[in-house]
Design a protein around this motif. Sequence first.
Motif, short mmCIF file in Angstrom:
data_model
loop_
_atom_site.label_atom_id
_atom_site.label_comp_id
_atom_site.label_asym_id
_atom_site.label_seq_id
_atom_site.Cartn_x
_atom_site.Cartn_y
_atom_site.Cartn_z
N LEU A 151 -0.06 -9.40 -27.04
CA LEU A 151 0.48 -8.07 -26.78
C LEU A 151 0.65 -7.85 -25.27
CD1 LEU A 151 -1.62 -5.94 -29.29
CD2 LEU A 151 0.87 -6.09 -29.27
N ASN A 152 -0.37 -8.23 -24.50
CA ASN A 152 -0.29 -8.09 -23.04
C ASN A 152 0.87 -8.86 -22.44
OD1 ASN A 152 -2.33 -6.30 -22.60
ND2 ASN A 152 -3.78 -7.77 -21.76
N GLU A 153 0.99 -10.11 -22.84
CA GLU A 153 2.05 -10.95 -22.29
C GLU A 153 3.43 -10.37 -22.61
OE1 GLU A 153 1.30 -14.80 -23.86
OE2 GLU A 153 -0.51 -15.12 -22.65
N SER A 154 3.59 -9.87 -23.84
CA SER A 154 4.88 -9.29 -24.22
C SER A 154 5.17 -8.02 -23.43
CB SER A 154 4.88 -8.97 -25.73
OG SER A 154 4.73 -10.14 -26.50
N GLY A 160 7.69 -6.11 -16.18
CA GLY A 160 7.77 -6.79 -14.90
C GLY A 160 6.43 -6.96 -14.22
N GLY A 161 5.36 -6.83 -14.98
CA GLY A 161 4.02 -7.11 -14.46
C GLY A 161 3.37 -6.01 -13.67
N SER A 162 3.93 -4.80 -13.69
CA SER A 162 3.30 -3.70 -12.94
C SER A 162 3.67 -2.36 -13.57
CB SER A 162 3.76 -3.73 -11.48
OG SER A 162 5.15 -3.49 -11.39
N GLY A 163 2.86 -1.33 -13.25
CA GLY A 163 3.17 0.02 -13.72
C GLY A 163 2.08 0.60 -14.60
N ASP A 164 2.27 1.87 -14.98
CA ASP A 164 1.33 2.58 -15.85
C ASP A 164 1.71 2.36 -17.32
OD1 ASP A 164 0.24 3.54 -13.53
OD2 ASP A 164 1.07 5.57 -13.73
N PHE A 165 0.68 2.20 -18.16
CA PHE A 165 0.95 2.09 -19.59
C PHE A 165 -0.10 2.86 -20.38
CE2 PHE A 165 -2.38 -1.01 -19.36
CZ PHE A 165 -2.85 -1.23 -20.65
N ALA A 166 0.20 3.10 -21.63
CA ALA A 166 -0.71 3.82 -22.53
C ALA A 166 -0.78 3.09 -23.86
CB ALA A 166 -0.24 5.26 -22.73
N LEU A 224 5.13 6.76 -16.56
CA LEU A 224 4.75 5.83 -17.62
C LEU A 224 5.85 4.78 -17.83
CD1 LEU A 224 2.37 5.54 -19.67
CD2 LEU A 224 3.85 6.63 -21.36
N LYS A 225 5.42 3.53 -17.86
CA LYS A 225 6.39 2.44 -17.94
C LYS A 225 6.26 1.64 -19.24
CE LYS A 225 8.27 -1.16 -14.86
NZ LYS A 225 8.02 -1.91 -13.60
N GLY A 226 5.12 1.75 -19.90
CA GLY A 226 4.93 0.98 -21.12
C GLY A 226 4.01 1.67 -22.10
N ILE A 227 4.23 1.41 -23.40
CA ILE A 227 3.37 1.95 -24.46
C ILE A 227 3.12 0.85 -25.48
CG2 ILE A 227 3.02 3.73 -26.21
CD1 ILE A 227 5.17 5.40 -24.86
N LYS A 247 14.99 6.99 -23.17
CA LYS A 247 14.34 6.22 -22.11
C LYS A 247 14.32 4.71 -22.39
CE LYS A 247 11.54 9.91 -20.12
NZ LYS A 247 10.22 10.30 -19.61
N ILE A 248 15.26 4.24 -23.19
CA ILE A 248 15.37 2.79 -23.40
C ILE A 248 15.70 2.13 -22.06
CG2 ILE A 248 16.70 0.96 -24.51
CD1 ILE A 248 17.12 2.80 -26.89
N GLY A 249 14.92 1.12 -21.71
CA GLY A 249 15.10 0.45 -20.43
C GLY A 249 14.26 1.05 -19.31
N GLU A 250 13.66 2.22 -19.58
CA GLU A 250 12.75 2.85 -18.61
C GLU A 250 11.30 2.75 -19.07
OE1 GLU A 250 13.88 6.84 -17.43
OE2 GLU A 250 15.95 6.45 -18.05
N VAL A 251 11.07 3.03 -20.35
CA VAL A 251 9.74 2.90 -20.96
C VAL A 251 9.83 1.80 -22.01
CG1 VAL A 251 7.90 4.03 -22.24
CG2 VAL A 251 9.25 5.34 -20.57
N PHE A 252 8.95 0.79 -21.88
CA PHE A 252 9.01 -0.38 -22.74
C PHE A 252 7.86 -0.33 -23.75
CE2 PHE A 252 10.76 -1.33 -18.60
CZ PHE A 252 12.00 -1.86 -18.92
N THR A 253 8.15 -0.69 -24.98
CA THR A 253 7.11 -0.65 -26.01
C THR A 253 6.94 -2.01 -26.67
OG1 THR A 253 8.48 -0.09 -27.96
CG2 THR A 253 7.83 1.73 -26.50
N VAL A 254 5.70 -2.30 -27.04
CA VAL A 254 5.37 -3.44 -27.89
C VAL A 254 4.35 -2.94 -28.90
CG1 VAL A 254 5.75 -5.11 -26.03
CG2 VAL A 254 3.44 -4.26 -26.47
#
Length: 339
Positions: A151-154, A160-166, A224-227, A247-254
């Motif tokens: 999950l982390n790797e995806s 891009g390896g940086s930013g806030d996520f929830a 927020l950059k990832g969820i 926000k497709i392309g701004e906030v990424f989800t896995v």
Amino acid sequence: MLRNRLLKGAVVLSVGVLAITGCTNKNDAAASGDEGGKTTVAFVPKLQGIPYFEAMNEGGKQAAEELGIEWLYQGPTTADAAAQADIVRSFIQQKVDTLIVAPNDPDSMAPLLKQAQDAGIKVATADTDAPNSVRQVFVNQTTEENHGKALNESLMKAMGGSGDFAIVSCSETAANLNAYIDVIKEDMETNYKGVKLVDLVYAGEDQSKAAAMATDLMNAHPNLKGIVGLCSAAAPGVAQAVKDAGKIGEVFTVGGGTPMSMAPYLKDGSASASVLWDVQNLGYLTAWTGNELAEEKTLRASFDVNEKIKGVSYDATSKVELLGPPLVFTKENVDQFKY
């Protein structure tokens, strides 16, 4: 004449004994919940009706047909530990041969598994463990470490390896989900210094609630950059929220959604990846293991179940049976899986 009367009496007595025996055998079969003489394996999922557990059910039914056993499948309609416990009690009363549970609350399920064992029923867990119970086997999909890191790797690849996520998880008491969270936190702290976990919320097994929570997270955390949508209900929920917010392309989800439920989101970019496993194979392995327990067979350290399920491992110390490594579904491969 006396001899004839005695012979007739003996015949009548023999017939009576056979009739009583026949009734007893029928009653025993009925009491065991299996009038046809088949081994009965009952599986109680955390929640019935969602794609994930329905896929497990399909795998279980396939195994039952091929193995000649009876597969019983029933779960609560909401992710409620008390409702799940009522179903478990019902299967105990039916005297199934093997009872397998994916517990919503492992601690409250433990006494019921002991009750089942005391009734002569083989007991196991699948998908989600109750490690502090008498369960004889835990049919595990993958290791917590492998799943959390995948999950982390995806997510890091998308962010891009940086930013806030929830994280939007499901049940607060699900042992496997909590283990994934621990791995995610540890892996982020060790390997991704430019990443920060800003919030962790729980949506139950409710896709709509997960979507609403993801919307709230994006509003509360403008950067927020990832969820991570940790379970099969949260994964499509958080992707839908990103899509609805534009926000497709701004906030990424896995997340951990099933392929068919995630396909639209993977294709439109609202989800970057879904990390799971072959859920139908997990259901098949669950039913197969239930039959092995009923027949009191010893699991080997490594074995193949059939042509599709190979390289299964079993650790006799922890009593954990492992299906294999996780699968990562993307827009390129998602259409290969029909569940």
